[in-house]
Design a protein around this motif. Structure first.
Motif, PDB file in Angstrom:
ATOM      1  N   PHE A  14      34.837  -6.673  -6.601  1.00 55.91           N
ATOM      2  CA  PHE A  14      33.829  -5.618  -6.616  1.00 55.91           C
ATOM      3  C   PHE A  14      33.130  -5.547  -7.974  1.00 55.91           C
ATOM      4  N   VAL A  15      33.908  -5.548  -9.052  1.00 60.90           N
ATOM      5  CA  VAL A  15      33.333  -5.454 -10.396  1.00 60.90           C
ATOM      6  C   VAL A  15      32.507  -6.699 -10.709  1.00 60.90           C
ATOM      7  N   THR A  16      33.051  -7.870 -10.410  1.00 59.71           N
ATOM      8  CA  THR A  16      32.311  -9.110 -10.656  1.00 59.71           C
ATOM      9  C   THR A  16      31.029  -9.160  -9.840  1.00 59.71           C
ATOM     10  N   GLY A  17      31.095  -8.698  -8.595  1.00 60.11           N
ATOM     11  CA  GLY A  17      29.909  -8.652  -7.752  1.00 60.11           C
ATOM     12  C   GLY A  17      28.845  -7.739  -8.308  1.00 60.11           C
ATOM     13  N   ALA A  18      29.252  -6.606  -8.864  1.00 54.78           N
ATOM     14  CA  ALA A  18      28.284  -5.680  -9.456  1.00 54.78           C
ATOM     15  C   ALA A  18      27.600  -6.305 -10.669  1.00 54.78           C
ATOM     16  N   VAL A  19      28.374  -7.032 -11.486  1.00 54.75           N
ATOM     17  CA  VAL A  19      27.798  -7.695 -12.660  1.00 54.75           C
ATOM     18  C   VAL A  19      26.837  -8.801 -12.230  1.00 54.75           C
ATOM     19  N   VAL A  20      27.225  -9.596 -11.250  1.00 52.16           N
ATOM     20  CA  VAL A  20      26.364 -10.683 -10.764  1.00 52.16           C
ATOM     21  C   VAL A  20      25.095 -10.113 -10.120  1.00 52.16           C
ATOM     22  N   ASP A  21      25.243  -9.026  -9.371  1.00 51.76           N
ATOM     23  CA  ASP A  21      24.084  -8.390  -8.748  1.00 51.76           C
ATOM     24  C   ASP A  21      23.119  -7.860  -9.815  1.00 51.76           C
ATOM     25  N   LEU A  39      11.839 -17.821 -10.952  1.00 50.27           N
ATOM     26  CA  LEU A  39      12.789 -16.819 -11.435  1.00 50.27           C
ATOM     27  C   LEU A  39      13.068 -15.758 -10.371  1.00 50.27           C
ATOM     28  N   ILE A  40      12.059 -15.380  -9.642  1.00 53.51           N
ATOM     29  CA  ILE A  40      12.251 -14.385  -8.576  1.00 53.51           C
ATOM     30  C   ILE A  40      13.177 -14.940  -7.499  1.00 53.51           C
ATOM     31  N   ALA A  41      12.950 -16.187  -7.111  1.00 52.66           N
ATOM     32  CA  ALA A  41      13.799 -16.804  -6.086  1.00 52.66           C
ATOM     33  C   ALA A  41      15.231 -16.975  -6.591  1.00 52.66           C
ATOM     34  N   ALA A  42      15.391 -17.408  -7.828  1.00 53.75           N
ATOM     35  CA  ALA A  42      16.732 -17.561  -8.398  1.00 53.75           C
ATOM     36  C   ALA A  42      17.432 -16.204  -8.478  1.00 53.75           C
ATOM     37  N   GLY A  43      16.697 -15.182  -8.870  1.00 58.20           N
ATOM     38  CA  GLY A  43      17.265 -13.845  -8.941  1.00 58.20           C
ATOM     39  C   GLY A  43      17.688 -13.329  -7.580  1.00 58.20           C
ATOM     40  N   ALA A  44      16.903 -13.660  -6.550  1.00 58.70           N
ATOM     41  CA  ALA A  44      17.256 -13.229  -5.196  1.00 58.70           C
ATOM     42  C   ALA A  44      18.548 -13.904  -4.739  1.00 58.70           C
ATOM     43  N   VAL A  45      18.696 -15.179  -5.035  1.00 56.72           N
ATOM     44  CA  VAL A  45      19.918 -15.910  -4.654  1.00 56.72           C
ATOM     45  C   VAL A  45      21.123 -15.343  -5.403  1.00 56.72           C
ATOM     46  N   VAL A  46      20.974 -15.103  -6.692  1.00 54.59           N
ATOM     47  CA  VAL A  46      22.068 -14.555  -7.498  1.00 54.59           C
ATOM     48  C   VAL A  46      22.424 -13.156  -7.012  1.00 54.59           C
ATOM     49  N   SER A  47      21.419 -12.356  -6.728  1.00 52.00           N
ATOM     50  CA  SER A  47      21.655 -10.996  -6.245  1.00 52.00           C
ATOM     51  C   SER A  47      22.364 -10.998  -4.891  1.00 52.00           C
ATOM     52  N   LEU A  48      21.978 -11.883  -4.005  1.00 55.57           N
ATOM     53  CA  LEU A  48      22.661 -11.989  -2.710  1.00 55.57           C
ATOM     54  C   LEU A  48      24.117 -12.418  -2.879  1.00 55.57           C
ATOM     55  N   GLY A  50      25.963 -11.726  -5.467  1.00 49.91           N
ATOM     56  CA  GLY A  50      26.645 -10.542  -5.965  1.00 49.91           C
ATOM     57  C   GLY A  50      26.915  -9.530  -4.860  1.00 49.91           C
ATOM     58  N   LEU A  51      25.959  -9.351  -3.965  1.00 54.53           N
ATOM     59  CA  LEU A  51      26.161  -8.432  -2.844  1.00 54.53           C
ATOM     60  C   LEU A  51      27.270  -8.922  -1.920  1.00 54.53           C
ATOM     61  N   PHE A  52      27.365 -10.239  -1.733  1.00 53.50           N
ATOM     62  CA  PHE A  52      28.450 -10.779  -0.913  1.00 53.50           C
ATOM     63  C   PHE A  52      29.801 -10.551  -1.573  1.00 53.50           C
ATOM     64  N   MET A  53      29.860 -10.683  -2.899  1.00 56.09           N
ATOM     65  CA  MET A  53      31.104 -10.422  -3.617  1.00 56.09           C
ATOM     66  C   MET A  53      31.509  -8.954  -3.494  1.00 56.09           C
ATOM     67  N   ILE A  54      30.532  -8.057  -3.549  1.00 50.73           N
ATOM     68  CA  ILE A  54      30.817  -6.636  -3.355  1.00 50.73           C
ATOM     69  C   ILE A  54      31.342  -6.400  -1.946  1.00 50.73           C
ATOM     70  N   PHE A  55      30.745  -7.056  -0.962  1.00 48.68           N
ATOM     71  CA  PHE A  55      31.209  -6.954   0.422  1.00 48.68           C
ATOM     72  C   PHE A  55      32.665  -7.399   0.537  1.00 48.68           C
ATOM     73  N   GLU A  56      32.997  -8.511  -0.120  1.00 52.74           N
ATOM     74  CA  GLU A  56      34.378  -8.992  -0.104  1.00 52.74           C
ATOM     75  C   GLU A  56      35.327  -7.958  -0.702  1.00 52.74           C
ATOM     76  N   GLY A  57      34.916  -7.345  -1.795  1.00 58.09           N
ATOM     77  CA  GLY A  57      35.755  -6.348  -2.434  1.00 58.09           C
ATOM     78  C   GLY A  57      35.954  -5.112  -1.584  1.00 58.09           C
ATOM     79  N   VAL A  58      34.903  -4.681  -0.920  1.00 60.31           N
ATOM     80  CA  VAL A  58      34.992  -3.482  -0.072  1.00 60.31           C
ATOM     81  C   VAL A  58      35.862  -3.753   1.154  1.00 60.31           C
ATOM     82  N   LYS A  59      35.671  -4.897   1.785  1.00 64.40           N
ATOM     83  CA  LYS A  59      36.412  -5.239   2.999  1.00 64.40           C
ATOM     84  C   LYS A  59      37.824  -5.756   2.727  1.00 64.40           C
TER      85      LYS A  59
END
Length: 73
Positions: A14-21, A39-48, A50-59
């Motif tokens: 969860f914490v790592t996902g928040a930092v990556v997001d 940069l926008i596309a790279a940021g979108a991939v990195v943000s996604l 991070g959101l997946f890592m947060i999902f892993e932490g929550v679930k």
């Protein structure tokens, strides 16, 4: 998707996902200011990611562990 990580692993993901997001958001904002689509596309991939890592932490579920690999956390 059964729970396959303990409380320590959930917190770490969860914490790592928040930092990556947050890093992805910075890349997106920088790309918008510089009008740079790469940069926008790279940021979108990195943000996604991070959101997946947060999902892993929550679930409490880790995709790497679900594939049979051992992880430290």
């Amino acid at each position: 998707m059964q729970c396959n990580i303990d409380q320590r692993g959930r917190k770490a993901r969860f914490v790592t996902g928040a930092v990556v997001d947050a890093a992805g958001a910075v890349l997106i904002l920088t790309g918008m200011l510089r009008n740079d689509n790469v940069l926008i596309a790279a940021g979108a991939v990195v943000s996604l990611a991070g959101l997946f890592m947060i999902f892993e932490g929550v679930k409490g579920w880790c995709v790497v562990r679900a594939m049979g690999f051992k992880t430290k956390l």
